[in-house]
Design a protein around this motif. Sequence first.
Motif, mmCIF file in Angstrom:
data_model
loop_
_atom_site.group_PDB
_atom_site.id
_atom_site.type_symbol
_atom_site.label_atom_id
_atom_site.label_comp_id
_atom_site.label_asym_id
_atom_site.label_seq_id
_atom_site.Cartn_x
_atom_site.Cartn_y
_atom_site.Cartn_z
ATOM 1 N N ASP A 85 -6.355 1.332 3.660
ATOM 2 C CA ASP A 85 -7.591 1.058 2.929
ATOM 3 C C ASP A 85 -7.379 0.166 1.706
ATOM 4 N N ILE A 86 -6.191 -0.410 1.562
ATOM 5 C CA ILE A 86 -5.886 -1.116 0.322
ATOM 6 C C ILE A 86 -6.840 -2.290 0.073
ATOM 7 N N GLU A 87 -7.327 -2.917 1.123
ATOM 8 C CA GLU A 87 -8.260 -4.036 0.956
ATOM 9 C C GLU A 87 -9.616 -3.578 0.428
ATOM 10 N N ALA A 116 -12.609 7.600 -2.179
ATOM 11 C CA ALA A 116 -13.751 8.003 -1.350
ATOM 12 C C ALA A 116 -13.373 8.040 0.122
ATOM 13 N N ASN A 117 -12.669 7.021 0.592
ATOM 14 C CA ASN A 117 -12.262 6.983 1.997
ATOM 15 C C ASN A 117 -11.190 8.016 2.303
ATOM 16 N N LEU A 118 -10.259 8.212 1.359
ATOM 17 C CA LEU A 118 -9.197 9.193 1.552
ATOM 18 C C LEU A 118 -9.781 10.599 1.654
ATOM 19 N N GLY A 119 -10.792 10.900 0.839
ATOM 20 C CA GLY A 119 -11.425 12.221 0.887
ATOM 21 C C GLY A 119 -11.976 12.546 2.263
ATOM 22 N N VAL A 120 -12.560 11.562 2.920
ATOM 23 C CA VAL A 120 -13.101 11.758 4.270
ATOM 24 C C VAL A 120 -11.997 12.195 5.221
ATOM 25 N N ASP A 130 -0.204 12.169 6.535
ATOM 26 C CA ASP A 130 -0.589 10.760 6.699
ATOM 27 C C ASP A 130 -1.279 10.177 5.467
ATOM 28 N N THR A 131 -1.132 10.811 4.318
ATOM 29 C CA THR A 131 -1.843 10.356 3.118
ATOM 30 C C THR A 131 -1.532 8.908 2.775
ATOM 31 N N LEU A 132 -0.255 8.559 2.720
ATOM 32 C CA LEU A 132 0.117 7.188 2.353
ATOM 33 C C LEU A 132 -0.386 6.167 3.366
ATOM 34 N N ILE A 133 -0.414 6.547 4.634
ATOM 35 C CA ILE A 133 -0.922 5.640 5.669
ATOM 36 C C ILE A 133 -2.395 5.352 5.433
ATOM 37 N N TYR A 134 -3.174 6.397 5.113
ATOM 38 C CA TYR A 134 -4.602 6.208 4.827
ATOM 39 C C TYR A 134 -4.793 5.266 3.643
#
Length: 368
Positions: A43-45, A255-259, A35-39
Amino acid sequence: MFKHGADLEKIKRKYHIKGELVDFSSNINPFTPEDTLIYIIDDIEEIRKYPDIDYVKLRSAVAEHVVRDNKQCEFVFNLNNICVGNGATELIYLFMRSIKGKIAIVCPTFSEYRRAASILNKDHVEIQMIEKEDSFEYPDFSTQKMEEYKDLDALFLCNPNNPDGKIRDIGKIVEFCKENSIKLVVDETFIEFCDDYEKFTALNYNYKDIYVLRAITKFYGLPGIRLGYMISRNSSHIEELLRIKEPWTINSIAANLGVELLKDDNFRESSRNFYREEREYLVSELKKIEDLKVYKTDSAFILSKISDDCKYSARELKEKLIFEYGIVIRDASNFLGLNSNFFRVAIKRHNDNRILIEALNDVFMKQE
């Protein structure tokens, strides 16, 4: 100039290559979580906002992951034990800035420890590992020969080590550092690729001045994200690192992806299963090439040495593979303690590994 693997654009410019290259020079997981691309899209905004300057959510997620993933460690880490950075490399330089005294680096190993020490004008020495039949091993830190290192402020080592990939018991080194109040920095960037890594992590040792360095992006196949962390029981020194660290070095998306990545236990397990199988295959096939000496590995890459009787150096082999086969390996001759016969290859998907073996067999057979 930087001397690393992975810089395909630089290699293309140097050798005037226009086509695609198969990269065996960078030790990156060929898979990424589902789900990496979805995350990232969700979070693009976030790019319209400044990241949290303290990265509380990310540091808390790292602490929770470390506690959950290391059942043998009795210490309960929290966000005050964590410093995050723009890849593990930023944290190497950051920690080096915090060191006041003499530094030792266990070699052969990753070049950025020595480069950071040199750039920051730190007094540093190298402790050479001892080459055995098919491995490099630590010198005995309990012997009289180690007396000269008792005045160190910090000792850097990599486990599993780069460039050979072998994971080692560091118990005697921990004991030596503890007895002499030496800060021990253990780079565990590749430890999650290893089976039984929980037994070998420096997190298990009850010594306050151990600093464990890890990278999220190598194991999760996302080196472009640039995300790493340092863990220590010494929350005071972590606080010092956070105090001298440049602000906002990790972007909001990373940062958000790492979580989210740190929650994916299934991906970690499936990756280790994949590496276990492909590591065995690639080592076995490399050993069949008579001109190569293959070193023990437990991780995501393999170190080999070309025999003195062979007409190729590692640099010449690398260039031949680039020009004739579209394959890039890592010339390991610039690792301190290695010579022009050493090269390193990453473990990739099975079809890529098979292509590499076919190319190497072809090259070494043609020299005869």
